[in-house]
Design an enzyme around this catalytic site. Structure first.
Site, mmCIF file in Angstrom:
data_model
loop_
_atom_site.group_PDB
_atom_site.id
_atom_site.type_symbol
_atom_site.label_atom_id
_atom_site.label_comp_id
_atom_site.label_asym_id
_atom_site.label_seq_id
_atom_site.Cartn_x
_atom_site.Cartn_y
_atom_site.Cartn_z
ATOM 1 C CB SER A 9 -79.748 2.884 -6.487
ATOM 2 O OG SER A 9 -80.141 2.679 -5.132
ATOM 3 C CG HIS A 34 -83.058 1.027 -8.766
ATOM 4 N ND1 HIS A 34 -83.578 0.004 -9.525
ATOM 5 C CD2 HIS A 34 -82.561 0.438 -7.656
ATOM 6 C CE1 HIS A 34 -83.401 -1.147 -8.913
ATOM 7 N NE2 HIS A 34 -82.788 -0.923 -7.750
ATOM 8 C CG ASP A 36 -82.415 -0.305 -4.153
ATOM 9 O OD1 ASP A 36 -82.755 -1.281 -4.842
ATOM 10 O OD2 ASP A 36 -81.438 0.427 -4.432
ATOM 11 C CG MET A 38 -83.713 -2.818 1.027
ATOM 12 S SD MET A 38 -81.976 -2.675 1.429
ATOM 13 C CE MET A 38 -81.293 -2.292 -0.187
ATOM 14 C CG HIS A 67 -84.906 -3.939 -6.421
ATOM 15 N ND1 HIS A 67 -83.535 -3.947 -6.256
ATOM 16 C CD2 HIS A 67 -85.307 -5.233 -6.299
ATOM 17 C CE1 HIS A 67 -83.129 -5.180 -6.042
ATOM 18 N NE2 HIS A 67 -84.172 -5.983 -6.056
ATOM 19 C CG MET A 69 -84.570 -6.167 -2.555
ATOM 20 S SD MET A 69 -83.073 -5.166 -2.424
ATOM 21 C CE MET A 69 -83.762 -3.557 -2.787
ATOM 22 C CG MET A 138 -80.391 -8.868 -7.436
ATOM 23 S SD MET A 138 -80.627 -7.081 -7.437
ATOM 24 C CE MET A 138 -79.410 -6.555 -6.246
ATOM 25 C CG PHE A 144 -76.047 -3.628 3.107
ATOM 26 C CD1 PHE A 144 -76.437 -2.748 4.118
ATOM 27 C CD2 PHE A 144 -76.171 -4.992 3.325
ATOM 28 C CE1 PHE A 144 -76.930 -3.235 5.331
ATOM 29 C CE2 PHE A 144 -76.661 -5.496 4.528
ATOM 30 C CZ PHE A 144 -77.031 -4.608 5.541
ATOM 31 N N GLY A 145 -75.964 -0.880 -0.483
ATOM 32 C CA GLY A 145 -75.219 -0.259 -1.566
ATOM 33 C C GLY A 145 -73.731 -0.435 -1.313
ATOM 34 N N GLY A 146 -72.928 -0.099 -2.298
ATOM 35 C CA GLY A 146 -71.481 -0.059 -2.107
ATOM 36 C C GLY A 146 -70.781 -1.402 -2.057
ATOM 37 C CG ASP A 176 -79.656 -3.246 -8.380
ATOM 38 O OD1 ASP A 176 -78.783 -2.442 -8.023
ATOM 39 O OD2 ASP A 176 -80.739 -3.408 -7.770
ATOM 40 N N GLY A 177 -76.045 -3.521 -8.854
ATOM 41 C CA GLY A 177 -75.110 -3.816 -7.766
ATOM 42 C C GLY A 177 -73.652 -3.743 -8.188
ATOM 43 N N GLY A 178 -72.944 -2.803 -7.595
ATOM 44 C CA GLY A 178 -71.497 -2.723 -7.828
ATOM 45 C C GLY A 178 -71.089 -2.283 -9.220
ATOM 46 N N GLY A 198 -75.798 3.258 -7.607
ATOM 47 C CA GLY A 198 -75.928 4.194 -6.497
ATOM 48 C C GLY A 198 -74.591 4.848 -6.204
HETATM 49 C C1 DX5 Z 1 -78.804 -3.542 -3.417
HETATM 50 C C2 DX5 Z 1 -79.660 -2.605 -4.220
HETATM 51 C C3 DX5 Z 1 -78.919 -1.830 -5.272
HETATM 52 C C4 DX5 Z 1 -77.726 -1.073 -4.792
HETATM 53 C C5 DX5 Z 1 -76.988 -0.357 -5.875
HETATM 54 O O1 DX5 Z 1 -79.614 -4.282 -2.576
HETATM 55 O O2 DX5 Z 1 -80.664 -3.303 -4.870
HETATM 56 O O3 DX5 Z 1 -79.807 -1.026 -6.000
HETATM 57 O O4 DX5 Z 1 -78.084 -0.190 -3.796
HETATM 58 O O5 DX5 Z 1 -76.008 0.400 -5.273
HETATM 59 P P1 DX5 Z 1 -74.472 0.335 -5.681
HETATM 60 O O6 DX5 Z 1 -74.396 0.912 -7.046
HETATM 61 O O7 DX5 Z 1 -73.844 1.156 -4.636
HETATM 62 O O8 DX5 Z 1 -74.052 -1.116 -5.629
HETATM 63 ZN ZN ZN Z 2 -81.960 -2.321 -6.425
#
Ligand code: DX5
Ligand code: ZN
Length: 219
Positions: A9, A34, A36, A38, A67, A69, A138, A144-146, A176-178, A198
């Site tokens: 990402s 990827h 994102d 938003m 992706h 959102m 998800m 948000f990332g992280g 996707d996520g964490g 990410g």
């Molecule tokens: C969250 C995004 C993800 C996210 C992944 O809304 O869709 O793609 O940024 O990032 P990490 O790997 O940091 O969770």
């Molecule tokens: Zn994503």
């Protein structure tokens, strides 16, 4: 088992030099990019739109795994297709008519992805599984990332994988996520064949993205 693909990402990349970051990902073994998107409405954060994706298209031949959102998503699908998206993933809550949105993406000759938030059940999309190319599960609430991986999602991946096997379906299962080095194996064993990441890819091992991609892929 399908080959495991890694879709970094770019949310965690250096936004002041996204083109170079994408080249770096390609040279480090990424399978997809990827992106994102938003809107500050469907999720509480704002990122990038079609003009940025269009300029980034010149930096790589890797597929853009976009992706969305954003809500309402339907009227923007065409612009994202024309900007150079290869996979267009939407959330069912973001469109008034999921079937119309799925068919629009297909008509534009792009791969269709449907994303499930942690609290969205599989049965909402079950009847569409034959039509689509990918389900994006998800493992955090989008925005948000992280964030921290939600472990209950593992059961959902297993359930979706069972439905896929039982019905001999072909869609990809992307998570996707964490995602990190401690949970990637479990996610793959549960049935995922594409991992989005990410933070882990850009920040672990002092930003050695080649090593981080290889480590995620190797379980
Ligand atoms: C969250 C995004 C993800 C996210 C992944 O809304 O869709 O793609 O940024 O990032 P990490 O790997 O940091 O969770
Ligand atoms: Zn994503």
């Amino acid at each position: 088992m399908k080959k495991i693909q890694i879709s970094p990402s770019i949310l965690s990349a250096d936004f002041s030099q996204l083109g170079e970051e994408i080249k770096r990902l390609e040279n480090s073994g990424a399978d997809l990019i990827h992106v994102d998107v938003m809107d500050g409405h469907f999720v509480p954060n704002i990122t990038i739109g079609p003009p940025v994706i269009k300029t980034l298209r010149n930096y790589t031949n890797l597929p853009f795994d976009v992706h969305l959102m954003i809500s309402p998503v339907h009227k923007y699908i065409k612009s994202f297709a024309e900007a150079g998206s290869d996979i267009i993933t939407i959330h069912p809550e973001a469109t008034d008519n999921l079937i119309d949105s799925i068919y629009l993406i297909k008509q534009l000759k792009k791969k269709v992805g449907i994303s499930l938030n942690p609290n969205t059940e599989i049965n909402i999309i079950e009847k569409h599984l034959k039509e689509i190319d990918l389900v994006l599960i998800m493992s955090v609430y989008p925005g948000f990332g992280g964030q921290k991986f939600i472990p209950e999602v593992i059961e959902k991946i297993k359930k979706l994988y069972q439905i896929k096997k039982n019905n001999n379906l072909k869609f990809d299962i992307e998570v996707d996520g964490g995602i990190n080095f401690s949970n990637s194996k479990e996610v793959i064993l549960a049935g995922a064949n594409i991992l989005v990441s990410g933070t882990t890819i850009f920040k672990e091992n002092n930003g050695n993205i080649k090593k981080n991609i290889e480590t995620l892929r190797s379980m």
